[in-house]
Design a protein around this motif. Structure first.
Motif, mmCIF file in Angstrom:
data_model
loop_
_atom_site.group_PDB
_atom_site.id
_atom_site.type_symbol
_atom_site.label_atom_id
_atom_site.label_comp_id
_atom_site.label_asym_id
_atom_site.label_seq_id
_atom_site.Cartn_x
_atom_site.Cartn_y
_atom_site.Cartn_z
ATOM 1 N N LEU A 128 42.721 44.907 28.533
ATOM 2 C CA LEU A 128 43.063 45.136 30.104
ATOM 3 C C LEU A 128 43.404 43.933 30.552
ATOM 4 C CD1 LEU A 128 39.272 44.537 30.153
ATOM 5 C CD2 LEU A 128 40.727 46.526 30.721
ATOM 6 N N ALA A 129 44.849 43.390 29.891
ATOM 7 C CA ALA A 129 45.143 42.515 30.733
ATOM 8 C C ALA A 129 46.494 42.996 30.850
ATOM 9 C CB ALA A 129 46.005 41.334 29.428
ATOM 10 N N TRP A 130 46.829 44.675 30.398
ATOM 11 C CA TRP A 130 47.981 45.622 30.544
ATOM 12 C C TRP A 130 47.818 46.564 31.670
ATOM 13 C CZ3 TRP A 130 46.691 49.149 26.064
ATOM 14 C CH2 TRP A 130 47.342 48.258 25.074
ATOM 15 N N LEU A 137 37.496 46.490 37.620
ATOM 16 C CA LEU A 137 37.243 46.104 36.730
ATOM 17 C C LEU A 137 35.633 46.553 36.342
ATOM 18 C CD1 LEU A 137 39.668 43.306 34.872
ATOM 19 C CD2 LEU A 137 39.468 46.469 34.150
ATOM 20 N N ILE A 138 34.848 47.452 36.172
ATOM 21 C CA ILE A 138 33.597 47.586 36.378
ATOM 22 C C ILE A 138 32.862 47.360 34.595
ATOM 23 C CG2 ILE A 138 31.455 49.068 37.017
ATOM 24 C CD1 ILE A 138 33.307 50.311 38.800
ATOM 25 N N ASP A 139 32.514 46.376 34.314
ATOM 26 C CA ASP A 139 32.171 46.436 32.726
ATOM 27 C C ASP A 139 30.319 47.237 33.042
ATOM 28 O OD1 ASP A 139 31.053 45.481 30.178
ATOM 29 O OD2 ASP A 139 31.190 43.888 30.540
ATOM 30 N N VAL A 140 30.286 48.389 31.602
ATOM 31 C CA VAL A 140 28.693 49.289 32.117
ATOM 32 C C VAL A 140 28.520 49.105 30.008
ATOM 33 C CG1 VAL A 140 29.164 50.586 33.468
ATOM 34 C CG2 VAL A 140 30.114 51.319 31.910
ATOM 35 N N ALA A 141 28.528 47.812 29.340
ATOM 36 C CA ALA A 141 28.391 48.001 28.315
ATOM 37 C C ALA A 141 26.528 47.660 27.553
ATOM 38 C CB ALA A 141 28.535 46.381 27.047
ATOM 39 N N LYS A 142 26.864 48.879 26.535
ATOM 40 C CA LYS A 142 24.665 48.935 26.361
ATOM 41 C C LYS A 142 25.281 48.195 24.948
ATOM 42 C CE LYS A 142 25.858 53.894 27.960
ATOM 43 N NZ LYS A 142 25.341 55.208 28.210
ATOM 44 N N ILE A 143 24.619 47.401 24.998
ATOM 45 C CA ILE A 143 24.035 45.920 24.083
ATOM 46 C C ILE A 143 22.853 46.675 22.879
ATOM 47 C CG2 ILE A 143 24.242 43.358 22.863
ATOM 48 C CD1 ILE A 143 24.880 42.783 25.768
#
Length: 334
Positions: A128-130, A137-143
Motif C-alpha cells: 500500500l506504500a505504492w 484505504l478501506i480495510d475489510v479483513a475477515k479474521i
C-alpha cells in the motif's frame, strides 16, 4: 519496502489505521520488532497482534518512546485534489502470498493509479506504500473467529465507489479467483454496469509450498495436484468434496483455509485409503519473514501443527518430503 535497513530494530508505529498497517508490514518484512500504539486497531493490525507478530499498547507516555530505535507516525491521508470524476471502474488485483515483491507489475501499476483500495489481512499490506497519498484505504479483513466484513457489504463498497467515478482496486492475497470470492465480486460489478478488470495473482496454493521446498508436482512422484478448501470439515453438510476419491487420486493435495479442520481432513483421507505414512507439511506465513514449516505424515501432521495459526497451507503427498529439497533453514520442525 523500507528506504533503509531496519533489521533488528525495535520499532514503534503510532496509529492503528490501514496506512499504519502498511508501515507495520514493511517493518516486519525488514526484520524489525514492531509495537503499535493506538486506542483502536484496523482489522489487519488486529490480526497481526493475534498471530503474535506485533505488540499492541493503547497509549504510552512520550518519554517511553525513547526506548525504541525507530518511531514512525501514521501518515494522514492527503487531501483529494480537485478533479472531475469520470466513469469509475473496479480492478481485482491478486497480491500473491504476502511478500510485496511477488505482486505482479500490472498489480503494482493498478495500486499506484487507484482512487480507492479495498484491502484485507492476507494482501501484502506493505504494498500500500505504492499508493497515492490521497488514496482512500478501506480495510475489510475477515479474521477467523474475529472481526469480519460481509461479502454483500464488500460488493456494495466496490459498486458505490465505482459509481461515484472512482477507480477502485480490490486487493486480496493470492489470486482473487482461488477461494477469493473474486467471481462473486465481478458478478456484482457486472450487474451494476461497472467496468472491470482482473489482474491475476500468484496463488499461495503453489507459492507457499514452493518457498518451503515443496513442488506440488514432481516427475516420477505425481502427475497433478488438487487444491481444496478446508473451510468446513468433511462431515459438514456444506462439504461437497469426495475425500475417498481424493485419497485414491494419486495427486498432491493442497489444503487452503484448513488450519482448524486439518485433523478431520487427514482422518477422512486415511479412512478413504491414503497411506498413514504419506508425507505432509504445513507452511505458515508463506513468503513472510515469519514463515515456518511443520513436516510430518498425514496421520500425525495435525498434532505437530497444533500451534499453527492462519494463514497456512497444508500439502499432503510424497512431494512434501523429497530428499535434497528439504532445507532446515526454512524454519522446519518435525
Amino acid at each position: 519496502m523500507t528506504p533503509f535497513d531496519v533489521a533488528g530494530l525495535d520499532a514503534v508505529v503510532i496509529g492503528g489505521d490501514t496506512r499504519a498497517a502498511a508501515q507495520v508490514a514493511a517493518l516486519l518484512d525488514g526484520g524489525s520488532s514492531v509495537t503499535v500504539v493506538a486506542p483502536e486497531l484496523t482489522a489487519t493490525i488486529d490480526d497481526l497482534v493475534g498471530r503474535g507478530l506485533v505488540t499492541w499498547v493503547r497509549d504510552v507516555e512520550p518519554a517511553d518512546l525513547d526506548r525504541f530505535d525507530l518511531v514512525l507516525r501514521g501518515r494522514p491521508r492527503a487531501p483529494e485534489p480537485d478533479r472531475i470524476l469520470g466513469i469509475g471502474s473496479v480492478t481485482l488485483v491478486g497480491g500473491g502470498p504476502g511478500d510485496p515483491g511477488l505482486v505482479t507489475v500490472a498489480g503494482r501499476e493498478a495500486i499506484q493509479q487507484a482512487d480507492v483500495i479495498v484491502t484485507d489481512r492476507l494482501a501484502p499490506i506493505a504494498a500500500l506504500a505504492w499508493a497515492r497519498p490521497d488514496v482512500e484505504l478501506i480495510d475489510v479483513a475477515k479474521i477467523p473467529g474475529g472481526r469480519s466484513t460481509s461479502q454483500d457489504d464488500i460488493n456494495q463498497l466496490l459498486v458505490e465507489h465505482a459509481k461515484a467515478g472512482r477507480h477502485v482496486v480490490r486487493f486480496k492475497g493470492g489470486d482473487n479467483f482461488v477461494f477469493g470470492r473474486g467471481g462473486e465480486e465481478l458478478l456484482a460489478c457486472h450487474a451494476a454496469g461497472i467496468a472491470t478488470r482482473v489482474i491475476p495473482g500468484v496463488s499461495s496454493a503453489i507459492a507457499a509450498p514452493a518457498l518451503a521446498g515443496v513442488p506440488v508436482t514432481h516427475r516420477g512422484l505425481t502427475q497433478g495436484f488438487t487444491v481444496i478448501s478446508g473451510h468446513v470439515p468433511p462431515d459438514h453438510p456444506d462439504s461437497t468434496l469426495d475425500y475417498a476419491a481424493l485419497a485414491r487420486s494419486g495427486t498432491t493435495i493442497v489444503v487452503l483455509m484448513g488450519v482448524r479442520t486439518l485433523e478431520a481432513i487427514c482422518a477422512a483421507l486415511v479412512t478413504g485409503g491414503l497411506a498413514p505414512s504419506t508425507p505432509a507439511a504445513v507452511v505458515a506465513d508463506g513468503s513472510l519473514s515469519s514463515q515456518h514449516v511443520v513436516r510430518a505424515t498425514v496421520s500425525t501432521i495435525a498434532a505437530h501443527a497444533a500451534g499453527v495459526r492462519p494463514p497456512a497451507v497444508a500439502v499432503i503427498g510424497d512431494v512434501a518430503d523429497i530428499d535434497g529439497l528439504v532445507d532446515d533453514a526454512d524454519g522446519t520442525s518435525r
